[in-house]
Design a protein around this motif. Structure first.
Motif, PDB file in Angstrom:
ATOM      1  N   ARG A  22       0.782  -1.229  -0.158  1.00 55.72           N
ATOM      2  CA  ARG A  22       0.024   0.064   0.020  1.00 55.72           C
ATOM      3  C   ARG A  22       0.970   1.236  -0.076  1.00 55.72           C
ATOM      4  NH1 ARG A  22      -5.524  -0.472   0.952  1.00 55.72           N
ATOM      5  NH2 ARG A  22      -6.177  -2.375   1.550  1.00 55.72           N
ATOM      6  N   GLU A  23       0.470   2.154  -0.901  1.00 58.21           N
ATOM      7  CA  GLU A  23       1.139   3.410  -0.851  1.00 58.21           C
ATOM      8  C   GLU A  23       0.210   4.752  -0.985  1.00 58.21           C
ATOM      9  OE1 GLU A  23       5.126   4.040  -2.858  1.00 58.21           O
ATOM     10  OE2 GLU A  23       3.781   4.974  -4.498  1.00 58.21           O
ATOM     11  N   ASN A  24       0.180   5.403   0.029  1.00 58.66           N
ATOM     12  CA  ASN A  24      -0.898   6.502  -0.291  1.00 58.66           C
ATOM     13  C   ASN A  24      -2.380   5.913  -0.170  1.00 58.66           C
ATOM     14  OD1 ASN A  24       1.196   8.726  -0.279  1.00 58.66           O
ATOM     15  ND2 ASN A  24       1.435   8.571  -2.199  1.00 58.66           N
ATOM     16  N   ASN A  25      -2.433   4.854   0.711  1.00 53.97           N
ATOM     17  CA  ASN A  25      -3.777   4.415   0.495  1.00 53.97           C
ATOM     18  C   ASN A  25      -4.154   3.712  -0.689  1.00 53.97           C
ATOM     19  OD1 ASN A  25      -4.715   4.855   3.306  1.00 53.97           O
ATOM     20  ND2 ASN A  25      -5.579   6.782   2.676  1.00 53.97           N
ATOM     21  N   GLN A  26      -3.353   3.394  -1.709  1.00 54.16           N
ATOM     22  CA  GLN A  26      -3.546   2.688  -2.745  1.00 54.16           C
ATOM     23  C   GLN A  26      -2.843   1.385  -2.838  1.00 54.16           C
ATOM     24  OE1 GLN A  26      -5.553   4.055  -5.556  1.00 54.16           O
ATOM     25  NE2 GLN A  26      -6.277   5.574  -4.035  1.00 54.16           N
ATOM     26  N   ILE A  27      -3.527   0.386  -3.536  1.00 53.74           N
ATOM     27  CA  ILE A  27      -2.728  -0.716  -3.605  1.00 53.74           C
ATOM     28  C   ILE A  27      -1.896  -0.890  -5.033  1.00 53.74           C
ATOM     29  CG2 ILE A  27      -3.199  -3.103  -4.329  1.00 53.74           C
ATOM     30  CD1 ILE A  27      -3.561  -3.038  -1.515  1.00 53.74           C
ATOM     31  N   ILE A  28      -0.499  -1.203  -4.294  1.00 53.20           N
ATOM     32  CA  ILE A  28       0.321  -0.919  -5.546  1.00 53.20           C
ATOM     33  C   ILE A  28       0.945  -2.560  -6.114  1.00 53.20           C
ATOM     34  CG2 ILE A  28       2.760  -0.567  -6.537  1.00 53.20           C
ATOM     35  CD1 ILE A  28       0.491   1.934  -5.967  1.00 53.20           C
ATOM     36  N   LYS A  29       0.509  -2.941  -7.203  1.00 49.87           N
ATOM     37  CA  LYS A  29       1.087  -4.242  -7.619  1.00 49.87           C
ATOM     38  C   LYS A  29       2.468  -3.992  -8.502  1.00 49.87           C
ATOM     39  CE  LYS A  29      -2.527  -6.311  -9.222  1.00 49.87           C
ATOM     40  NZ  LYS A  29      -3.340  -7.369  -9.951  1.00 49.87           N
ATOM     41  N   THR A  30       3.404  -4.934  -8.285  1.00 53.94           N
ATOM     42  CA  THR A  30       4.606  -4.511  -8.949  1.00 53.94           C
ATOM     43  C   THR A  30       4.632  -5.508 -10.208  1.00 53.94           C
ATOM     44  OG1 THR A  30       6.138  -6.315  -7.759  1.00 53.94           O
ATOM     45  CG2 THR A  30       5.909  -3.711  -7.186  1.00 53.94           C
ATOM     46  N   GLU A  31       5.573  -5.469 -11.043  1.00 54.91           N
ATOM     47  CA  GLU A  31       5.605  -6.177 -12.370  1.00 54.91           C
ATOM     48  C   GLU A  31       5.745  -7.837 -11.888  1.00 54.91           C
ATOM     49  OE1 GLU A  31       8.750  -7.240 -16.055  1.00 54.91           O
ATOM     50  OE2 GLU A  31       8.881  -5.353 -14.691  1.00 54.91           O
ATOM     51  N   PRO A  32       4.833  -8.828 -12.505  1.00 53.93           N
ATOM     52  CA  PRO A  32       4.745  -9.846 -12.092  1.00 53.93           C
ATOM     53  C   PRO A  32       6.206 -10.561 -12.448  1.00 53.93           C
ATOM     54  CG  PRO A  32       3.000  -9.575 -13.541  1.00 53.93           C
ATOM     55  CD  PRO A  32       3.872  -8.349 -13.776  1.00 53.93           C
ATOM     56  N   ARG A  33       6.505 -11.698 -11.393  1.00 50.45           N
ATOM     57  CA  ARG A  33       7.967 -12.213 -11.591  1.00 50.45           C
ATOM     58  C   ARG A  33       7.850 -13.526 -12.172  1.00 50.45           C
ATOM     59  NH1 ARG A  33      12.582 -11.869  -8.751  1.00 50.45           N
ATOM     60  NH2 ARG A  33      11.535 -10.440  -7.261  1.00 50.45           N
ATOM     61  N   ASP A  34       8.824 -13.744 -13.035  1.00 56.95           N
ATOM     62  CA  ASP A  34       8.763 -15.061 -13.751  1.00 56.95           C
ATOM     63  C   ASP A  34       8.974 -16.142 -12.832  1.00 56.95           C
ATOM     64  OD1 ASP A  34       8.546 -13.824 -16.341  1.00 56.95           O
ATOM     65  OD2 ASP A  34      10.508 -13.638 -16.702  1.00 56.95           O
ATOM     66  N   VAL A  35       8.396 -17.458 -13.224  1.00 53.97           N
ATOM     67  CA  VAL A  35       8.726 -18.656 -12.293  1.00 53.97           C
ATOM     68  C   VAL A  35      10.068 -19.000 -12.278  1.00 53.97           C
ATOM     69  CG1 VAL A  35       6.169 -19.294 -12.536  1.00 53.97           C
ATOM     70  CG2 VAL A  35       7.798 -20.276 -13.914  1.00 53.97           C
ATOM     71  N   ILE A  36      10.635 -19.831 -11.535  1.00 58.23           N
ATOM     72  CA  ILE A  36      12.014 -20.370 -11.507  1.00 58.23           C
ATOM     73  C   ILE A  36      11.856 -21.780 -12.423  1.00 58.23           C
ATOM     74  CG2 ILE A  36      13.612 -21.673 -10.208  1.00 58.23           C
ATOM     75  CD1 ILE A  36      12.535 -20.083  -7.706  1.00 58.23           C
ATOM     76  N   GLU A  37      12.360 -21.556 -13.627  1.00 58.73           N
ATOM     77  CA  GLU A  37      12.290 -22.639 -14.459  1.00 58.73           C
ATOM     78  C   GLU A  37      13.061 -23.937 -14.194  1.00 58.73           C
ATOM     79  OE1 GLU A  37      10.755 -22.602 -17.169  1.00 58.73           O
ATOM     80  OE2 GLU A  37      10.152 -20.481 -17.587  1.00 58.73           O
ATOM     81  N   LEU A  38      14.182 -23.746 -13.796  1.00 53.62           N
ATOM     82  CA  LEU A  38      14.864 -25.092 -13.200  1.00 53.62           C
ATOM     83  C   LEU A  38      14.636 -25.238 -12.095  1.00 53.62           C
ATOM     84  CD1 LEU A  38      18.335 -24.373 -15.437  1.00 53.62           C
ATOM     85  CD2 LEU A  38      16.219 -25.890 -16.135  1.00 53.62           C
ATOM     86  N   ILE A  39      13.952 -25.976 -11.273  1.00 51.48           N
ATOM     87  CA  ILE A  39      13.591 -25.983 -10.105  1.00 51.48           C
ATOM     88  C   ILE A  39      14.379 -26.951  -9.134  1.00 51.48           C
ATOM     89  CG2 ILE A  39      11.015 -25.417 -10.278  1.00 51.48           C
ATOM     90  CD1 ILE A  39      10.190 -28.158 -10.053  1.00 51.48           C
TER      91      ILE A  39
END
Length: 334
Positions: free
Chosen positions: A139-156
């Motif tokens: 939350r920032e200034n009462n707003q929900i902030i979603k950042t850029e999605p993260r890629d999954v870990i390919e080689l688990i």
């Protein structure tokens, strides 16, 4: 630096929070020097905080427990307002707008790399929530902030096995194993595709090394495999079976696994018999063709289920069915 994690399950529960164990082992491998402790459901977390004195506290919650966990986090923030709080798990990942104002950041989706980056940022820069960190909500200034999605870990295989001691696995209970992440199907009731995005597999060597470790360090021989679809990669199942035979582990194991009707055939069942799989759980869901189509999006048909049950019984493997009652649009007769 010290981090306290909270589990929404009791210590020694039949289904321990493997996700917390993966977070601990991943950070220990790629950012050593961080101390961890875990507080479990029904334990006094406020007392644990006073004793352990963590720099950060992390919570995890599924849909059935998130309200309880949010209330617990509120009590922690009221008592220790200066300690930053993080939440992860399927519920916040699917509903990031639910993030309360007293929780500093939420981890969206697969958590290891995001959690590690949050820790690094907080320890090295004193910054926890940042638009530069992928895969978080805050939350920032009462707003929900979603950042850029993260890629999954390919080689688990990069992810070490969970820290079973820290997450309170009962040494006299069954062993717990995830040999893959994700599922190719999009059943209406399941979060796996939304959370893990796509199927990825541990190598046969990784899986068998972990099984061997169980055999050496735990007295029980029962193993639960939590994959959404353990049998999906037929060659990998065969490679796992061959390695288990090669390491003379077959007479030490009693395994049950979750599979899919579409990925069961005689060849797979032969491999299952080799590695000590005595039971498979299959998502049958409904005897109504209409509801089955609605729930499983066509990936299972009613005529296929009896064929697979017959095959399992012919190979001496107990088939277990999961069913859902009260689905949307389901009639009383269905």
């Amino acid at each position: 630096m010290k981090i306290l994690l909270n589990s929404d399950e009791k210590r020694g529960e039949a289904f321990p929070k493997l996700g917390l164990g993966y977070l601990i082992s991943y950070v220990n491998k790629y950012y050593p020097g961080v101390g961890f402790d875990v507080s479990f459901h029904k334990e006094d977390i406020l007392h644990k905080i006073k004793e352990f004195k963590p720099d950060l506290i992390g919570f995890t919650a599924l849909t059935y427990s998130y309200k309880r966990i949010f209330d617990l986090a509120k009590s922690v923030k009221d008592s220790f307002p200066s300690i930053p709080l993080i939440v992860g798990g399927t519920n916040i990942s699917l509903f990031p707008e639910d993030l309360p104002e007293y929780i500093n950041a939420g981890v969206l989706g697969e958590g290891e790399e995001t959690f590690l980056e949050l820790i690094k940022s907080f320890k090295e820069k004193g910054v926890l929530k940042s638009k530069d960190i992928k895969g978080i909500v805050f939350r920032e200034n009462n707003q929900i902030i979603k950042t850029e999605p993260r890629d999954v870990i390919e080689l688990i295989d990069r992810i070490p096995p969970p820290d079973f001691e820290k997450i309170g696995v009962n040494k006299n209970g069954p062993a717990h194993l995830m040999t893959s992440r994700g599922c190719p199907f999009r059943c209406r009731f399941c979060a796996s595709t939304r959370y893990f995005k796509k199927p990825r597999f541990h190598s046969a060597e990784y899986v068998v090394n972990q099984i061997e470790s169980f055999v050496q360090n735990y007295p029980q021989r029962d193993v639960r495999i939590y994959d959404d679809l353990f049998s999906m990669d037929k060659k990998r199942v065969k490679d796992i079976a061959d390695l288990i035979v090669k390491k003379n582990l077959t007479n030490r194991l009693n395994i049950d696994a979750i599979c899919h009707v579409k990925y069961i055939d005689a060849e797979v069942l032969e491999s299952f018999k080799k590695i000590g799989i005595s039971a498979v759980s299959l998502g049958m869901e409904s005897g109504s063709p209409r509801i089955l189509e609605y729930l499983k999006a066509g990936s299972v048909t009613l005529d296929k289920i009896p064929e697979v049950l017959k095959l399992c019984k012919e190979h001496g493997i107990a088939p277990m069915g999961s069913f859902m009652l009260g689905s949307p649009y389901q009639t009383e007769e269905e």
